[in-house]
Design a protein around this motif. Structure first.
Motif, short mmCIF file in Angstrom:
data_model
loop_
_atom_site.label_atom_id
_atom_site.label_comp_id
_atom_site.label_asym_id
_atom_site.label_seq_id
_atom_site.Cartn_x
_atom_site.Cartn_y
_atom_site.Cartn_z
N SER A 173 -13.00 5.55 77.94
CA SER A 173 -13.56 4.20 77.86
C SER A 173 -12.42 3.21 78.07
CB SER A 173 -14.22 3.97 76.50
OG SER A 173 -13.25 3.95 75.47
N GLU A 175 -11.41 1.07 76.01
CA GLU A 175 -10.63 0.98 74.77
C GLU A 175 -9.65 2.14 74.60
OE1 GLU A 175 -13.90 0.53 74.96
OE2 GLU A 175 -13.82 -1.66 74.76
N ASN A 176 -10.01 3.33 75.02
CA ASN A 176 -9.12 4.49 74.77
C ASN A 176 -8.42 5.02 76.01
OD1 ASN A 176 -10.86 6.19 76.24
ND2 ASN A 176 -11.93 6.93 74.43
N GLN A 206 -9.48 -4.82 82.82
CA GLN A 206 -9.99 -4.66 81.45
C GLN A 206 -9.04 -3.83 80.59
OE1 GLN A 206 -11.67 -4.17 84.35
NE2 GLN A 206 -13.90 -4.04 83.98
N THR A 210 -6.33 -4.81 76.96
CA THR A 210 -6.62 -4.24 75.64
C THR A 210 -5.37 -4.21 74.77
OG1 THR A 210 -6.15 -1.97 76.36
CG2 THR A 210 -8.42 -2.74 76.59
N GLN A 211 -5.60 -4.10 73.46
CA GLN A 211 -4.50 -3.99 72.51
C GLN A 211 -3.76 -2.67 72.71
OE1 GLN A 211 -3.53 -6.44 70.38
NE2 GLN A 211 -1.74 -5.14 69.95
#
Length: 404
Positions: A173, A175-176, A206, A210-211
């Motif tokens: 994803s 996020e990961n 994107q 992200t962090q």
């Protein structure tokens, strides 16, 4: 000594049975000398070692567990990971993992004592690792897949590592994605690295926002540099494959037994249920050609064991027709119906009986196949075996039941 050995083995076996009903504390080990290890086939030099290791494990499984009956008190060790305490046999640990083998062969504290501290693996992950070393079954564990992959790499379990590469890739994803790419780079996972880089290329903006990207830049700058290079690297003569093409390639890889190709195609989004012109799935082909590793890869990725082709034959019908005992055991373990009917009312046992496949028939009977099931013409499997003069099968199917 033999009596004392039997006592040890009995105690540990009882602990295993108790632990199998308790997920919180206690011991966990497994005993299944009948498990067939995947026989991977690949042209990749990197996976050739994996293939050889898997075949060595398969050949030694029964012998490894048999030696436990003659082992002395020193055969049992306690693995410690945080608050977790797990009992295991040295013989099994050494046979499965080169790390444990090295540990027990030399004059180390672990070799002389009965307690081994595992500092780099959490308790729940150690349970799954140990369970695999006894059963050679790679479970579906999406919540801890990255941790199990890392532990499998650290302790030299290449087949488990390959299985979890696929599981981690399936969860990519925005996020990961960075964490997944770093995991692949740290643990030399070519399939996972390719999947992560491909994903990040498709979602670059994107992902960079992200962090996870910011954190990785601080904590692992050298990996971020490598990842940036891979993202910027233009693909060499590549094009986007259609879903139909991915399906064809998946079926071809299954027919060849190319596990690495299967994993890469599945990670790239190939439909595990893709079919050929006769409506055979990739699983049908892997079973037909006897590629246990490929078949396991497909069922663990969600292949339908009940899928039927134009003749309404399931993969289990195919296993029976080809006399693939190991395939029968694998498919039944993934809940294939041993009494499924094809277009003429034959169960897999009918097919095994007709073609004289005694070992496959025995495995089907053990799995619950109905020896008295009648096909559309009214024949039971024994009738087909007798018709084709397969006398041993006639006797197997007759057993102690009364004859007609």
């Amino acid at each position: 000594m033999f009596c004392r050995s039997i006592t040890w083995f009995t105690c540990v076996f009882m602990a295993v049975v108790i632990a199998s009903h308790n997920n919180d504390t206690g011991f966990i080990t497994g005993f299944d000398p009948e498990v067939t290890v995947d026989q991977l086939r690949t042209n990749s030099p990197e996976l050739s070692t994996t293939t050889e290791r898997a075949q060595e494990v398969e050949g030694s499984t029964a012998a490894d567990l048999a030696t436990l009956l003659d082992a002395g008190d020193g055969a049992v060790v306690t693995l410690v990971a945080g608050d977790t305490r797990l009992v295991a046999h040295r013989a099994v640990l050494a046979a499965r993992s080169p790390v444990f083998q090295e540990m027990f062969q030399h004059d180390t504290l672990e070799a002389s004592g009965g307690r081994v501290v595992i500092p780099d693996v959490e308790g729940p992950v150690l349970r799954h690792l140990l369970s695999y070393m006894y059963t050679l079954q790679a479970p579906q564990l999406p919540s801890v897949a990255p941790q199990v992959l890392a532990a499998a790499d650290s302790y030299g379990l290449p087949h488990l590592k390959a299985a979890f590469e696929q599981q981690v890739a399936a969860q990519l994803s925005v996020e990961n994605a960075v964490a997944t790419a770093l995991l692949a780079l740290r643990h030399s996972c070519p399939v996972l690295k390719q999947a992560a880089v491909t994903f990040i290329k498709a979602h670059t903006l994107q992902v960079v926002m992200t962090q996870g990207w910011a954190d990785a830049t601080v904590s692992h700058p050298h990996y971020v540099v490598e990842l940036t290079r891979l993202i910027a690297e233009p693909p060499a003569q590549t094009r986007i494959l259609s879903q139909e093409e991915r399906g064809r390639w998946l079926i071809q890889a299954a027919e060849e037994g190319a596990v690495e190709k299967l994993q890469a195609l599945l990670a790239a989004g190939a439909d595990v249920g893709a079919r050929d012109g006769d409506r055979n799935t990739a699983l049908h082909w892997a079973v037909a050609e006897g590629h246990v590793g490929a078949a396991r890869c497909l069922v663990e990725a969600g292949a339908d064991v009940a899928a039927t082709n134009n003749e309404k034959n399931t993969p289990l019908h195919t296993a029976a027709y080809r006399g693939r005992e190991a395939m029968v055991q694998l498919l039944v373990a993934f809940f294939a119906d041993p009494n499924a009917r094809n277009g003429v009312g034959w169960t897999p046992l009918h097919r095994a009986a007709f073609y004289g496949k005694e070992e496959a028939a025995a495995a089907l009977l053990e799995a619950g196949s109905d020896r008295w099931a009648r096909d559309d013409s009214g024949a039971v499997p024994r009738h087909l075996a007798r018709q084709n003069k397969h006398q041993q099968l006639v006797e197997l199917l007759t057993s102690s039941f009364p004859s007609y």
